[in-house]
Every structure is written in structure tokens, then in C-alpha cells.
Design a protein around this motif. Structure first.
Motif, short mmCIF file in Angstrom:
data_model
loop_
_atom_site.label_atom_id
_atom_site.label_comp_id
_atom_site.label_asym_id
_atom_site.label_seq_id
_atom_site.Cartn_x
_atom_site.Cartn_y
_atom_site.Cartn_z
N GLY A 135 -17.62 -4.90 -8.76
CA GLY A 135 -16.46 -4.17 -8.25
C GLY A 135 -16.47 -4.13 -6.74
O GLY A 135 -17.53 -4.22 -6.11
N GLU A 136 -15.30 -4.03 -6.17
CA GLU A 136 -15.20 -3.92 -4.71
C GLU A 136 -14.01 -3.05 -4.36
O GLU A 136 -13.02 -3.01 -5.09
CB GLU A 136 -15.05 -5.30 -4.07
N THR A 137 -14.12 -2.34 -3.26
CA THR A 137 -13.04 -1.51 -2.78
C THR A 137 -13.23 -1.28 -1.29
O THR A 137 -14.33 -1.48 -0.75
CB THR A 137 -13.01 -0.15 -3.51
N THR A 138 -12.16 -0.90 -0.63
CA THR A 138 -12.23 -0.60 0.80
C THR A 138 -12.05 0.89 1.00
O THR A 138 -11.32 1.56 0.26
CB THR A 138 -11.15 -1.37 1.58
N ASP A 192 -6.53 -3.37 -2.39
CA ASP A 192 -7.75 -2.96 -1.69
C ASP A 192 -8.94 -2.79 -2.63
O ASP A 192 -9.99 -2.30 -2.22
CB ASP A 192 -7.51 -1.64 -0.94
N ALA A 193 -8.80 -3.15 -3.90
CA ALA A 193 -9.90 -2.97 -4.85
C ALA A 193 -9.74 -3.97 -5.98
O ALA A 193 -8.65 -4.52 -6.21
CB ALA A 193 -9.93 -1.55 -5.41
N ASN A 233 -3.88 -3.54 -7.21
CA ASN A 233 -4.42 -2.79 -6.08
C ASN A 233 -4.95 -3.79 -5.07
O ASN A 233 -5.95 -4.46 -5.31
CB ASN A 233 -5.53 -1.86 -6.54
N LEU A 279 -15.95 -2.25 3.53
CA LEU A 279 -15.87 -2.86 2.20
C LEU A 279 -17.11 -2.48 1.40
O LEU A 279 -18.24 -2.71 1.85
CB LEU A 279 -15.77 -4.38 2.31
N ARG A 329 0.82 -1.21 0.00
CA ARG A 329 0.00 0.00 0.00
C ARG A 329 0.85 1.26 0.00
O ARG A 329 0.38 2.33 0.40
CB ARG A 329 -0.95 -0.03 1.20
N ARG A 359 -9.90 -9.06 -8.76
CA ARG A 359 -10.14 -9.17 -7.32
C ARG A 359 -9.14 -10.13 -6.69
O ARG A 359 -8.95 -11.24 -7.18
CB ARG A 359 -11.57 -9.65 -7.05
#
Length: 771
Positions: free
Chosen positions: A608-611, A579-580, A577, A618, A239, A572
Motif C-alpha cells: 500500500g502507498e499513500t501521501t 494519492d493512495a 484515489n 510518500l 482531489r 496504484r
């Protein structure tokens, strides 16, 4: 029990005393001994010559008392005898020995957590072998370590012997297992960007919670701490925190001595981003502009070591494609602390002219050599590329076939040759599971699974599943070859059998069929799968129920022969990345190559997903849909149409929305089209202790199922079924409980938009577990 088995100090003292008395009695006459003969008593298995070789005293020559004492020490330290005595009698030296007994049997007492079979595999002492005190002590230490690995740090093991006839003993390990020492609390010092809760999710070690009797990762294991430190460091560096360090880890035992408090002292440093990204080379046959075009990292993006490694791999692959051998790509980093950026120049340079002489593989008793060897992009005779070897090592570890795998390189027959050594230790790759599941809609179900991921050591996968509920049954057998024709092609074959027998429905269904598929990667994160399937569907109406004419027209058996494809792009959990990630999937089936059905069935999914909030929340979003278009004179059948489920639109029963014949049994008919959009936020619930694994979720769903080829319903077929598009939507709140007996989810929903005939479901509870 007679006594502890430790070396007989009393017997040693006797031997020394006898020898000393002889020396003192002779001191007035002489300070030396002269032996003309040796007599050995008490030996049964050990030859006289062996004993004399340890004493090493000459015949007929004068020897000092110190030399005689040295002979005594050598005999005692040989580990062959329980007691030793040297008795000088004039010119004779009498050697009295007592050999160690043989082991009659080995027993374990006091063990409950570890079976005797497991303990027997740990000890090196063996029945019908000579008993060795040192070896038994080492065995006791090994058993203690096995208990420590399970968190029982207070375990103790006392080896003892029971005397038997004929110089035999029973070796008994008396075990006190002690209590499990758990991790009561994991905390962090020095973290600013990420909360303790977020960092705890990174670690392998966990805090003891409500299911502490079932969870082993909450027991304190000292060896796991080093792995946790590496996980934390990798987490920060992925990160952009390039200077992140885990300065120390302190473990404090609770006053009750039944738990540890772990504290990780971290130093995050500053977060860096990518600055200028360039490619350069001093080689005349290298065009830097071509390599510059292969750099796909955007300036200003958060720095990631994975992104750098992926770029190096891409550039070295380009060099190979251009026929450039012995080329290395070295990243040269320029650090700008004021702007917190890292400028990276990827230098394409010539490496040493070293070739791979051979690849040696050891330790694989079941797995075939070729399964391991195909993880290497390098073969014998290729230029040696250290990065390619490291990537192959990672692929070998990712197979899941081995408890450990080490890949190293050493010099070959000459300095220009390298031998790659692969040393693996295999582990079981098969699993047999029995399970149970429950949902409000389907009730209680049972499941049986068998999975073997390394079938006959060939790297093939065999999977069998059997799931049953009150209304449905589903069984499937699948065989997959991940490296078909020695290429990066995944071939699969499966057969299946499904039935539905709804108590409140007007018809039952049965489907039996088979399919074959072939998949291959199309990019770094994408793949394409081609398939062919044949299915025989049978629909049987209930003879006493009022049934829709649409279903009546579809009764009987129909065959579907279809070819299809599915393309998927998925970053994913594997993208740059951490976190996404996104998922884009599109597929089609074309039916009509034989059989009774002719249609084109298309589906798509975008997720899609991200934090956010430093990884504590989440966010998930999904859009999906499908279309079934009948061809020729055919109309769609119930077995091929789309029906709602909890995976599509929550807040409604399965088949709870869509076209329905209100004039004949109110049966759900499914639709030729469906659309759904879902958004969800998952977050921690700070009022609940974190170790319980409970989190919350809020979500909003909307979607619809619509469209029929035949809308003439009712008993006579004269009534028109409404198959128009009507958007439904729901809002809801969920409780997610991650337990050792399976993931539990409680959904509470409220329909915002619904039709009169829809079947709503305001609460849903699911649990799934395997044993």
C-alpha cells in the motif's frame, strides 16, 4: 554570397519607372494606350500565353494607364518572376521578365544541435524546383520554430542564394542557433493546500538543475505551458477542488536573457466531498434500485471526477446487460456550499435513437485497422454512445503508437446515423537500449534491451533483454499478444537462459526454460494470469571446494514442469484515489505434470502507498511471503527455494540470511519459506535545491528465510543444519537521486536483529541507466 534572395525591389522600380515614363510622354496626346502587338522577352519556362493571361490587355482597343498598371501588378504578384518590366513603344508593348531560377542544391550552415537530415525534412523547398522567396521565408520560420521547441528562442535563420550558371541557384540557410533558454524557476501564487514543491511535480516543465545539459524538459517551450495549465487543473479537481482554476501564467525573461521565471497564479477554491448518491429514472423498464446497488462511491469521500465517470460507465454497462438500448446516464449535481458536499443523482434516461453507421480510420500506415478498431466497444450498427466513443479515444491514445490521435463523430447518410472518424499520426514504437548498472553486491553489469510494442503493426509486443554482472547472466525473449483470439485475453510466450558463477561460492547453476501464459481481467482493477513453464536446472559443485552434503545431493540436472496462476488487484496510479493505492497479489505453482520435481509453491504480496502532508511525504508498506511444499518422496532443490535479496530484506547481502551449512563451506542453502515486512517514508530534503531531484527515505524491514526438507549437512551428511525461523530486522536511511542518467539510491542500514552466521551489508548503492 551574392545577396539576400528577397523580391527584387530595384527591378520592380525599374518596371514601374519605364511604364510611368511612357504614360507621361503620351499624356499630352492621350490618357489611354492602344496596343496592336505584344513582345515578350526573357521567358524560358513560362509560356507567352501564360504571361499574356496575367496582363489581360486587349489588342487594338484603348486601355487606360491604370489598367496597364493593374496588369503589371498581376504579373508581379504571380510569383513566377524575379523582375518584370512593361515598356510601351507606340502601338507595341514590350514585356521583359526574368524568371525565378531553379534550385540547384539546398545547404545548411551553422547548425550543430539539429542534423542536416532533420532540417531537410522540415523545409518544403526542393531541389530542381523553381525557387520561391516566399516559400524559403516560410522554411526559415519552420526551422526557427524547431529550435524554439528545444528551448533556443534566440535562434535566427537567414536564407540566401548563390548564383550559378543556367539560371540556377544554391539555396543556403544560414543558422545562428543561439543559447538554450532554460526555466530558472517555477513558482505558484494562490496555492494553500499544496506546496510549490508538490505542484512542481505535476508539471511537464521543470526547473533547470545540475543535469541541465541532458534535460530537455527544463527548456522553455511556450506550447508546453498550456498543457501544464491543464495538468494543474486536473490535479486539483481529482482531489475535490471543483472550482480550481489556473488564472494566469506569467513568464519573465532573466536579465541575462538565458532563462525564464514562470509563475502560475492559481485559485484553489474549497475542497468538496460526495454527499448523497442516488439513482433515478422515469423509464418504466428501469428498476432504480438495481442501479443504486451499482453505485460504489462512499458518501463523505473526497470528490473525484474519475469516480463519477467510472460510476456512469458501470451504470450504462448494466443497462446494456439488461437489454436497454439508447439509454444514457446523466449526473445531476446539487451543490451544498455550507457543508462543502456534492449530491449526485445519476439519472437513467432515454437518449436519441442514433446508430453507428461506420468507423473510418485514417493516418495509420503501419498499424493495422483492427488494432485501432478493437479499442471500440462499439461496432457498426450499434446504438451510438458518446461516452463509449470518448473512452475508446482514451484507449487509443494510451496505446502509445501515435503522436496524436483525434476521434470525432459526424452525421452519416441520414440524421439517425453517425460516422466515427479516427485520425492518427504514427510514431516509432521500437527501442534499442544499451545500459549499465552497479550495485555493491553484484558489482558492475551491462545490459542490452530491444523492445517493440507494435510488432508488424499488429499491436504485439516483442521484448529481448540481456543482463550480465560479474557473477550472473540473464537473457530472455518474450512475445505477447494482448488481444488473443480477438478477445480481451493477453497471451505470452517466453524463453530464458540464466547462469550463476560465483567466485566465492562452491557451486554454479544454469537454468534454461520456456513458459506460456494467458491473462484476462477479472474486475475493474484486477486480473488473473494462468501459465505453464518448463525449466531444466543444472547444479555443478566446485571440485576443490568443501561443499554441503545437501548441495552434493542436488547436483546434476532436474526438470521442472509446472502450471500456475497469479491473481492481482492493483489500484496504484489507476484507482479513484490519486494519492493512495493498494496491491494485493497471490499466486501458486503446481509442479509434477512430468519432470523430476513435485511441489506446490505459493507466494503472496500486500502493498500500500499513500501521501501525507499535502502530498509531500510518500508512505509505503509491504508484506509478502512464500511457501514451498514438496510432494511425494521429493525434496526441494536449490533452484526452487527462496533466497533473500535487497527487494525482500535490506541490510543483508543477497542470500545473506536463512539456512546455512556452517560445517561445509558456509554455503547459503535457501529456504522453503520466507516472510518480509517493510515500511518506508520518502520525503523532500529542503536543504538541497529541489531541481537536483534528491529526496530522503527512512525505512524499517523485518523478515526471515527458513525451512528445509533435508537438514543433514556437513561433508558426511551427519551434521544438522539449523533451519528454524529467526526474525531479522534492520533500520535504515536512504538518499534517492532522480537523475537523467538513471535513478540512484544510497542505502545506509543497521541490523537490529541478526544471527551470527548472517552476512550483513551496511551500505548499498545502485544505479541503472539506459542509452
Amino acid at each position: 554570397m551574392d545577396r539576400h534572395f528577397s523580391l527584387t525591389r530595384r527591378a520592380r522600380a525599374v518596371g514601374l519607372a519605364v511604364l510611368t515614363a511612357g504614360i507621361v510622354s503620351s499624356a499630352a496626346q492621350a490618357q489611354t494606350f492602344q496596343f496592336s502587338s505584344f513582345e515578350i522577352e526573357g521567358n524560358q519556362r513560362i509560356e507567352d500565353a501564360t504571361i499574356l493571361s496575367f496582363i489581360d490587355l486587349p489588342t487594338g482597343q484603348s486601355v487606360s494607364a491604370a489598367r496597364v498598371n493593374d496588369g503589371l501588378q498581376r504579373l508581379q504578384n504571380s510569383g513566377l518572376f524575379e523582375s518584370v518590366e512593361l515598356v510601351p513603344q507606340g502601338s507595341r508593348l514590350i514585356v521583359v521578365v526574368q524568371e525565378f531560377p531553379t534550385i540547384n542544391q539546398i545547404n545548411f550552415e551553422g547548425n550543430d544541435r539539429l542534423d542536416a537530415e532533420i532540417l531537410q525534412s522540415l523545409v518544403t523547398s526542393q531541389v530542381r524546383r523553381v525557387f520561391s522567396p516566399q516559400q524559403a521565408e516560410r522554411d526559415a520560420a519552420t526551422i526557427i520554430q524547431a529550435y524554439a521547441d528545444q528551448g533556443r528562442l534566440t535562434a535566427s535563420v537567414t536564407p540566401k542564394i548563390i548564383r550559378r550558371s543556367d539560371n540556377r541557384v544554391d539555396l543556403v540557410f544560414e543558422i545562428s542557433e543561439g543559447r538554450t533558454v532554460e526555466i530558472e524557476r517555477v513558482s505558484f501564487v494562490g496555492n494553500r493546500a499544496y506546496s510549490d514543491r508538490r505542484l512542481r511535480r505535476v508539471l511537464e516543465s521543470t526547473q533547470a538543475g545540475i543535469f541541465r545539459a541532458l534535460i530537455r524538459s527544463d527548456t522553455f517551450v511556450a506550447d508546453r505551458i498550456a498543457f501544464d495549465r491543464q495538468l494543474l487543473r486536473d490535479f486539483f479537481q481529482a482531489r475535490g477542488y471543483v472550482d480550481a482554476q489556473v488564472l494566469s501564467v506569467s513568464s519573465e525573461l532573466s536579465p541575462e536573457r538565458d532563462g525564464f521565471f514562470l509563475t502560475f497564479r492559481v485559485q484553489e477554491g474549497q475542497q468538496f466531498s460526495f454527499g448523497a448518491l442516488t439513482a433515478s429514472s422515469d423509464l418504466s423498464d428501469v428498476d432504480p434500485d438495481q442501479f443504486q446497488d451499482e453505485i460504489r462511491i462512499g458518501e463523505g469521500k473526497t470528490y473525484s471526477p474519475q469516480a463519477v465517470d467510472a460510476t456512469i460507465e458501470r451504470l450504462e454497462l448494466l443497462a446494456l446487460q439488461q437489454g436497454l438500448d439508447f439509454v444514457r446516464v446523466t449526473p445531476r449535481v446539487t451543490r451544498n456550499d455550507e457543508a462543502r458536499t456534492l449530491d449526485i443523482d445519476f439519472v437513467v434516461e432515454r437518449g436519441p435513437r442514433v446508430f453507428v453507421e461506420r468507423i473510418d480510420i485514417e493516418g495509420n500506415a503501419t498499424t493495422l485497422d483492427r488494432v485501432i478498431r478493437r479499442q471500440f466497444a462499439t461496432v457498426e450498427g450499434d446504438p451510438f454512445n458518446p461516452r463509449a466513443i470518448r473512452l475508446a479515444a482514451e484507449r487509443i491514445r494510451a496505446l502509445g503508437y501515435f503522436t496524436q490521435s483525434d476521434v470525432s463523430a459526424r452525421e452519416g447518410s441520414d440524421p439517425s446515423q453517425v460516422i466515427v472518424d479516427v485520425d492518427v499520426e504514427e510514431q516509432p514504437t521500437g527501442s534499442l537500449g544499451f545500459g549499465a548498472n552497479y550495485s555493491v553486491q553484484d558489482g558492475v553489469g551491462l545490459a542490452l534491451t530491444f523492445r517493440e510494442t507494435n510488432f508488424l503493426g499488429r499491436g504485439q509486443v516483442v521484448n529481448f533483454t540481456l543482463d550480465t554482472s560479474s557473477d550472473n547472466a540473464n537473457s530472455q525473449l518474450t512475445f505477447a499478444e494482448p488481444f488473443f483470439l480477438n478477445r480481451d485475453l493477453a497471451a505470452s510466450f517466453s524463453v530464458f537462459y540464466r547462469t550463476t558463477d560465483s567466485e566465492d561460492g562452491a557451486f554454479d547453476t544454469r537454468s534454461v526454460g520456456a513458459s506460456v501464459g494467458l491473462g484476462f481481467p477479472t474486475g475493474e482493477y484486477s486480473d488473473l494470469r494462468m501459465s505453464y513453464s518448463f525449466t531444466r536446472d543444472t547444479l555443478t559443485p566446485d571440485s576443490v571446494a568443501t561443499i554441503s552434503q545437501i548441495i552434493e545431493d542436488e547436483q546434476g540436472t532436474a526438470d521442472t514442469s509446472a502450471i500456475g496462476y497469479r491473481w492481482r488487484y492493483d489500484t496504484r496510479n489507476v484507482g479513484l484515489n490519486p494519492d493512495a493505492g493498494v496491491l494485493l497479489q497471490f499466486g501458486q505453482e503446481f509442479a509434477g505434470l512430468g519432470g523430476d520435481e513435485e511441489f506446490i509453491k505459493s507466494t503472496f504480496r500486500l502493498a500500500g502507498e499513500t501521501t501525507v502532508w499535502n502530498g509531500d511525504v510518500l508512505l509505503l508498506a509491504t508484506v509478502e511471503g512464500g511457501n514451498l511444499t514438496s510432494l511425494g518422496d521429493t525434496v526441494s532443490r536449490e533452484s526452487n527455494r527462496f533466497f533473500n535479496s535487497q527487494n525482500i530484506l535490506r541490510g543483508f547481502e543477497s542470500s545473506g540470511i536463512g539456512p546455512r551449512d556452517l560445517n561445509a563451506g558456509n554455503d547459503p542453502l535457501g529456504g522453503n519459506n520466507y516472510f518480509a515486512a517493510r515500511v518506508e517514508a520518502q520525503f523532500p530534503i529542503n536543504l538541497v535545491p529541489e531541481e537536483y531531484g534528491i529526496s530522503g527515505a527512512v525505512f524499517y524491514d523485518m523478515g526471515s528465510v527458513w525451512g528445509l526438507d533435508n537438514v543433514n549437512g556437513g561433508p558426511t551428511g551427519a551434521d544438522i543444519v539449523d533451519d528454524s525461523f529467526e526474525l531479522r530486522s534492520t533500520i535504515g536511511f536512504g538518499l534517492l537521486w532522480d537523475t537523467q542518467i538513471g535513478p540512484l539510491r544510497f542505502n545506509f542500514t543497521n541490523a537490529v536483529n541478526a544471527e551470527t552466521a548472517d552476512r550483513e551489508q551496511s551500505f548499498d548503492f545502485t544505479i541503472s541507466t539506459r542509452f
